[in-house]
Scaffold this active site. Structure first.
Site, mmCIF file in Angstrom:
data_model
loop_
_atom_site.group_PDB
_atom_site.id
_atom_site.type_symbol
_atom_site.label_atom_id
_atom_site.label_comp_id
_atom_site.label_asym_id
_atom_site.label_seq_id
_atom_site.Cartn_x
_atom_site.Cartn_y
_atom_site.Cartn_z
ATOM 1 N N GLY A 45 0.819 -1.214 0.000
ATOM 2 C CA GLY A 45 0.000 0.000 0.000
ATOM 3 C C GLY A 45 0.846 1.255 0.000
ATOM 4 O O GLY A 45 0.423 2.292 0.497
ATOM 5 N N ALA A 46 2.045 1.180 -0.600
ATOM 6 C CA ALA A 46 2.910 2.372 -0.670
ATOM 7 C C ALA A 46 2.304 3.443 -1.577
ATOM 8 O O ALA A 46 2.666 4.613 -1.482
ATOM 9 C CB ALA A 46 4.300 1.986 -1.165
ATOM 10 N N SER A 47 1.376 3.044 -2.445
ATOM 11 C CA SER A 47 0.695 4.030 -3.303
ATOM 12 C C SER A 47 -0.418 4.762 -2.561
ATOM 13 O O SER A 47 -1.014 5.692 -3.104
ATOM 14 C CB SER A 47 0.109 3.326 -4.533
ATOM 15 N N GLY A 48 -0.701 4.367 -1.338
ATOM 16 C CA GLY A 48 -1.719 5.051 -0.535
ATOM 17 C C GLY A 48 -1.104 6.199 0.255
ATOM 18 O O GLY A 48 0.121 6.379 0.275
ATOM 19 N N ILE A 78 -1.149 6.834 3.626
ATOM 20 C CA ILE A 78 -0.387 6.437 4.818
ATOM 21 C C ILE A 78 0.861 5.655 4.401
ATOM 22 O O ILE A 78 1.970 5.916 4.893
ATOM 23 C CB ILE A 78 -1.276 5.617 5.786
ATOM 24 N N GLY A 79 0.714 4.729 3.454
ATOM 25 C CA GLY A 79 1.864 3.969 2.969
ATOM 26 C C GLY A 79 2.940 4.869 2.377
ATOM 27 O O GLY A 79 4.142 4.647 2.575
ATOM 28 N N SER A 122 -6.778 -0.345 12.866
ATOM 29 C CA SER A 122 -7.710 0.779 13.063
ATOM 30 C C SER A 122 -8.277 0.706 14.467
ATOM 31 O O SER A 122 -8.486 -0.390 15.008
ATOM 32 C CB SER A 122 -8.861 0.702 12.063
ATOM 33 N N TYR A 153 -15.497 -3.960 7.920
ATOM 34 C CA TYR A 153 -14.158 -3.361 8.068
ATOM 35 C C TYR A 153 -13.688 -3.453 9.517
ATOM 36 O O TYR A 153 -12.548 -3.859 9.783
ATOM 37 C CB TYR A 153 -14.228 -1.902 7.601
#
Ligand SMILES: NC(=O)c1ccc[n+]([C@@H]2O[C@H](COP(=O)([O-])OP(=O)(O)OC[C@H]3O[C@@H](n4cnc5c(N)ncnc54)[C@H](OP(=O)(O)O)[C@@H]3O)[C@@H](O)[C@H]2O)c1
Length: 239
Positions: free
Chosen positions: A6-9, A11-12, A134, A147
């Protein structure tokens, strides 16, 4: 070498910036947003030319590909799971496809990846695993029941798995934010976000850098005696 899923997000991406500054070489994972992760890779390669930054693509809704995907990751000392998605509606309106995707993306595929990566994580004697969980995993949330369930399961998994790998020097923890100012919350109108902000004792949403700070802390070699824990980074909200 660390891998950030998730580096494209948002937080990532903040985690990638923080870990690169701390000297890590990184695999930068994405699913759909290649443009964003390519820009991140170029930026990090420019600022930290002596480190390696490699982009990798994988859709976590394809768990049968986890073993083959993990095999291409070489020399992994640390894993950060910052991928994720949610659906916002009443639980009774959930579809089987949505619930399956939540379980695959947040839980099943990460677990399968770790079965493959454990051996390489053990090599250094200070392997590190961090999940971005979360606070909803503990508090629960109406409209995000599926979720909340998988976020709680991440903490349960970490609690158990940490006990199995502690003797290998691997720590396993969750950093569990409250509300973070990212594109995941872009679906909410300004009034709704303002109402959430009013509930937060710190009187603001978290920035991605508030989260990456604690991830970097847990990644350090000296952070060897904290494992199996969930750290609630919520500005005092719901915790
Ligand atoms: N934002 C918040 O308020 C908040 C609060 C608590 C916890 N969190 C958690 O923090 C983590 C990061 O969230 P964020 O706010 O940074 O969200 P974001 O900006 O929307 O980023 C989500 C990331 O997950 C990846 N992703 C989406 N679907 C995927 C799939 N099927 N397989 C693999 N990766 C997938 C995306 O990849 P592509 O973009 O390349 O498709 C992206 O890198 C998530 O686990 C989220 O649950 C967020």
């Amino acid at each position: 070498m660390a891998v950030i899923f998730g580096a494209s997000g948002d937080i990532g991406g903040a985690i990638a910036q923080r870990l690169a500054k701390a000297g890590w070489s990184l695999y930068l994972h994405y699913t759909h947003n290649q443009t964003k992760v390519d820009a991140l890779q170029r930026d990090l390669a420019t600022h930290y030319p002596k480190q390696d930054f490699v982009t990798v693509a994988y859709d976590f809704t394809q768990p049968s590909e986890a073993t083959a995907f993990a095999a291409q990751l070489v020399g992994i000392d640390a894993v950060v799971f910052a991928q994720g998605q949610t659906y916002y509606h009443l639980f009774a309106d959930s579809t089987a496809a949505e619930l399956q995707a939540l379980m695959q993306v947040h839980l099943l595929t990460p677990m399968l990846l770790l079965t493959s990566l454990q051996r390489t994580l053990a090599r250094s004697g200070h392997g590190r695993i961090v999940f971005i969980g979360s606070v909803y995993g503990a508090s629960g949330s109406a409209m995000e029941v599926g979720y909340s369930t998988v976020k709680g399961a991440q903490s349960a998994f970490v609690h158990a798995y940490a006990q199995e790998v502690a003797s290998l020097g691997i720590t396993v923890n969750v950093v569990a934010p409250g509300a973070v100012d990212t594109q995941m919350n872009a679906m909410f109108d300004p009034e709704t976000l303002a109402a959430v902000k009013e509930e937060i004792p710190a009187a603001r949403l978290a920035q991605p850098a508030d989260v990456s700070y604690y991830v970097n802390m847990l990644m350090q070699v000296d952070a060897s005696y904290l494992t199996g824990q969930t750290l609630y980074v919520t500005g005092g909200w719901l915790a």
